[in-house]
Design a protein around this motif. Structure first.
Motif, PDB file in Angstrom:
ATOM      1  N   ASP A 133       2.541   1.845  13.597  1.00  0.00           N
ATOM      2  CA  ASP A 133       2.122   1.070  12.333  1.00  0.00           C
ATOM      3  C   ASP A 133       1.098   0.193  12.628  1.00  0.00           C
ATOM      4  N   PHE A 187       8.251   1.729  -2.158  1.00  0.00           N
ATOM      5  CA  PHE A 187       6.707   1.923  -2.180  1.00  0.00           C
ATOM      6  C   PHE A 187       6.322   1.373  -3.672  1.00  0.00           C
ATOM      7  N   GLY A 200      -1.277  -2.776  10.467  1.00  0.00           N
ATOM      8  CA  GLY A 200      -1.159  -3.716   9.481  1.00  0.00           C
ATOM      9  C   GLY A 200      -1.652  -3.003   7.993  1.00  0.00           C
ATOM     10  N   VAL A 201      -0.820  -3.315   6.971  1.00  0.00           N
ATOM     11  CA  VAL A 201      -1.364  -3.007   5.739  1.00  0.00           C
ATOM     12  C   VAL A 201      -2.360  -3.463   5.401  1.00  0.00           C
ATOM     13  N   TRP A 258       2.261   0.856  -2.848  1.00  0.00           N
ATOM     14  CA  TRP A 258       2.555  -0.292  -2.178  1.00  0.00           C
ATOM     15  C   TRP A 258       3.005  -0.391  -0.867  1.00  0.00           C
ATOM     16  N   GLY A 259       2.615  -1.381  -0.133  1.00  0.00           N
ATOM     17  CA  GLY A 259       3.223  -1.637   1.328  1.00  0.00           C
ATOM     18  C   GLY A 259       3.062  -0.639   2.480  1.00  0.00           C
ATOM     19  N   THR A 260       2.264   0.208   2.401  1.00  0.00           N
ATOM     20  CA  THR A 260       2.133   1.412   3.362  1.00  0.00           C
ATOM     21  C   THR A 260       1.186   0.899   4.307  1.00  0.00           C
ATOM     22  N   ALA A 261       1.659   1.002   5.808  1.00  0.00           N
ATOM     23  CA  ALA A 261       0.848   0.639   7.072  1.00  0.00           C
ATOM     24  C   ALA A 261      -0.290   1.609   7.108  1.00  0.00           C
TER      25      ALA A 261
END
Lengths: 483, 118
Positions: A359, A334, A361-362, A303-306
């Motif tokens: 980075d 994550f 956007g996710v 979860w939440g990785t660019a």
């Protein structure tokens, strides 16, 4: 009376947090999406002052890249394969000045054709390989197709991407991974390829040692029904043990490779990527790539990785499947809501991965990229990245549409700035805004004279509970110039 | 306690109203954000490393928009340092105090960015 004070800080915290758990996913392809028509209106695209957009071609089916021949004539490739298990014939098309197209070459149903470049009198195309494995094709101006390399291991989630020509005259291309995070599971069954290739899995480029983490799942696969235990880098239903060595080999998964334009020996440039989709050389000759990062799906959701922009250093491992953006999966950073935090799969890591250049956007699906090389266009030395846009909820939940625009990145400091985006109160594709602007930008390419930027717009992809529903003949090519 | 109640109620009201306007800022929609102030310029770089992925340009994405949330500086600092909801905490060993000052300066500049059609 004092009792009414008590919940206020909690209410405040809830408001500050945005109540992620309570809110539904609101991706750009979800909900009330216009699919019956694809109007175009450059006036609906916001650009920096002094720039203008125009439509070059419409009615394309899943276009993914453009190239220019020696005379500056524009060509486009249609992917053939698309999300949602749509299998059509990929095509190389010549775009005439009036916007009509003529077919130069037609490929096999082994797409997606993910990109095209022109070099020394021929076109070079990356063939994704969904049915037969990936290929790099050479296509003559007359339409004769010759594979330079075949049987690349990209029949899974991600494909053979590119190619681009490097300063050394070689072809550089990306090989995506089979899976989201190295473990074959239910998401791969849902995507379709696991039914076709029940033994397909990720392949490391160098020998790796496993920690022996295994995951259980159940899918109605004919040959492997019932509860199955699966480890990393192995076929579905194959458990692994601590200390197990998986032999590396070339070609491999999640890598940037190189070959000469004549074909021949495959060379590894760098590995440890999830899906190295876009490749571009900066004016100083440095290779940069865009990486589509982890999704919240499958046996090992992350979860939440660019999405990342990487400066590619030769012979370097970039972290997949145990790092994201240079950070190890050794905590809850994550961990997807209501899921288990991912643990590292490898007992030893080839090197400490670098930090990304930027980075993105996710779930933005940051894809094709190109550098501005001319002051005639501006922003010389900055890289422009096409953001296809989220595939929520399939890849994970988002609170608002992400992507659907072209951004520029200063590679010196990592600052990302919107360049071309739809006008409106919020970021979204034209089909959601009911306007004539951008839908899903998948690639950008500057003209040989550096004065114009072409945006390849894949077209409408509706997201439903059943998955992706791409709409044929909704692809567009846009041209941006400085007025 | 009464002060806390008034403060909380005011913030509650402001936050409820804040989502009515667009969170979009800067180019290409509006005039570019000025980064002449070195703290704002440095804060932008810090923002890109830690915040951009979930709040692209300060708008919503994986996480809620932050450009149209009327948070005072001290609450921004509290939320960044301690995390809230799905947002992780960024402690001093990740974002230094100096970087946090710059980040807050940038966030404030971003929220106030002049909304003129670019």
């Amino acid at each position: 009376m004092k009792n009414i004070y008590r919940p206020l800080p909690l209410l405040l915290l809830l408001l500050l947090s945005g109540c992620f758990h309570l809110l539904p996913s609101d991706g750009g392809g979800q909900g009330d999406i216009r699919t019956d028509i694809r109007p175009t209106d450059p006036g609906d695209i916001a650009l920096p002052e002094g720039y203008k957009a125009e439509v070059v071609a419409t009615g394309l089916t899943f276009p993914t890249g453009v190239a220019f021949d020696a005379q500056g004539q524009l060509y486009v490739v249609e992917s053939g394969y698309s999300y949602g298990e749509v299998f059509l014939e990929p095509k190389l098309l010549r775009v005439e000045p009036n916007g009509t197209v003529a077919t130069v070459a037609t490929g096999q149903r082994n797409g997606p054709w993910t990109g095209v470049t022109f070099h020394n009198g021929n076109f070079f195309v990356g063939e994704g390989g969904e049915l037969e494995g990936g290929k790099i094709l050479r296509i003559s101006p007359e339409g004769s197709i010759t594979p330079l390399v075949e049987n690349l291991p990209t029949m899974g989630d991600h494909h053979t991407n590119g190619p681009v020509i490097g300063p050394d005259g070689n072809l550089y291309f990306g090989l995506g991974t089979a899976t989201n995070s190295a473990v074959v599971g239910p998401d791969n069954y849902d995507y379709g390829w696991l039914k076709r290739f029940p033994d397909f899995h990720d392949i490391p480029c160098r020998d790796i040692v496993l920690k022996g983490l295994n995951y259980t799942s159940t899918i109605p696969l004919e040959s492997k029904s019932g509860v199955q235990t699966t480890g990393a880098y192995v076929p579905y239903g194959t458990p692994t043990r601590e200390g197990e060595v998986i032999k590396g080999s070339i070609p491999c998964s999640g890598a940037v490779m190189r070959i000469t334009p004549e074909g021949g020996q495959l060379e590894l440039v760098a590995w440890g990527f999830r899906n190295p989709y876009g490749l571009a050389f900066a004016p100083n000759g440095q290779l940069y790539i865009s990486e589509n990062s982890f999704d919240v799906r499958g046996s090992r959701p992350i979860w939440g990785t660019a999405d990342y922009l990487w400066k590619v250093q030769p012979d370097t491992w970039y972290g997949w499947p145990d790092f994201a953006g240079g950070l190890a999966m050794n905590g809850d950073r994550f961990e997807a809501p209501d899921k288990k935090a991912p643990q590292v799969l490898l007992a030893q890591h080839p090197n400490q991965p670098p930090k990304p250049t930027a980075d993105l956007g996710v779930h933005s699906s940051s894809n094709g990229l190109d550098f501005s090389r001319s002051n005639a266009f501006g922003y010389q030395g900055e890289v422009f990245v096409a953001q296809f846009g989220d595939m929520a909820p399939e890849v994970g939940k988002v609170l608002a549409p992400v992507g659907y625009k072209v951004v520029r990145v200063n590679v010196e400091n990592g600052v990302v700035t919107d360049f071309a985006a739809n006008k409106g109160k919020k970021v979204a594709p034209a089909s959601k805004l009911k306007t004539g602007g951008l839908e899903r930008p998948v690639s950008v390419k500057f003209s040989p004279d550096g004065q114009s930027m072409y945006i390849v717009d894949f077209g409408v992809v509706k997201m439903t509970e059943k998955g992706a529903e791409p709409q044929v003949k909704t692809g567009v090519i846009w041209k941006i110039t400085k007025s | 306690m009464k002060r806390l109640f008034i403060l909380s109620a005011t913030l509650f009201l402001l936050l409820s109203l804040s989502y009515c306007g667009t969170a979009r800022r800067g180019v290409p929609m509006f005039a570019p954000l000025s980064t002449e102030n070195p703290a704002v310029a440095q804060g932008e770089v810090v923002y890109m490393e830690y915040c951009q992925k979930c709040h692209p340009g300060g708008t919503a994405g994986l996480a809620p928009a932050i450009n149209n949330k009327p948070l005072p500086g001290f609450l921004m600092r509290f939320q960044i340092r301690n995390g809230v909801g799905i947002m992780p905490a960024f402690k001093e060993n990740v974002i230094s105090d100096g970087e946090l000052d710059d980040l807050v300066a940038y966030l404030k500049a971003l929220k106030k960015a002049k909304r003129e059609e670019g």
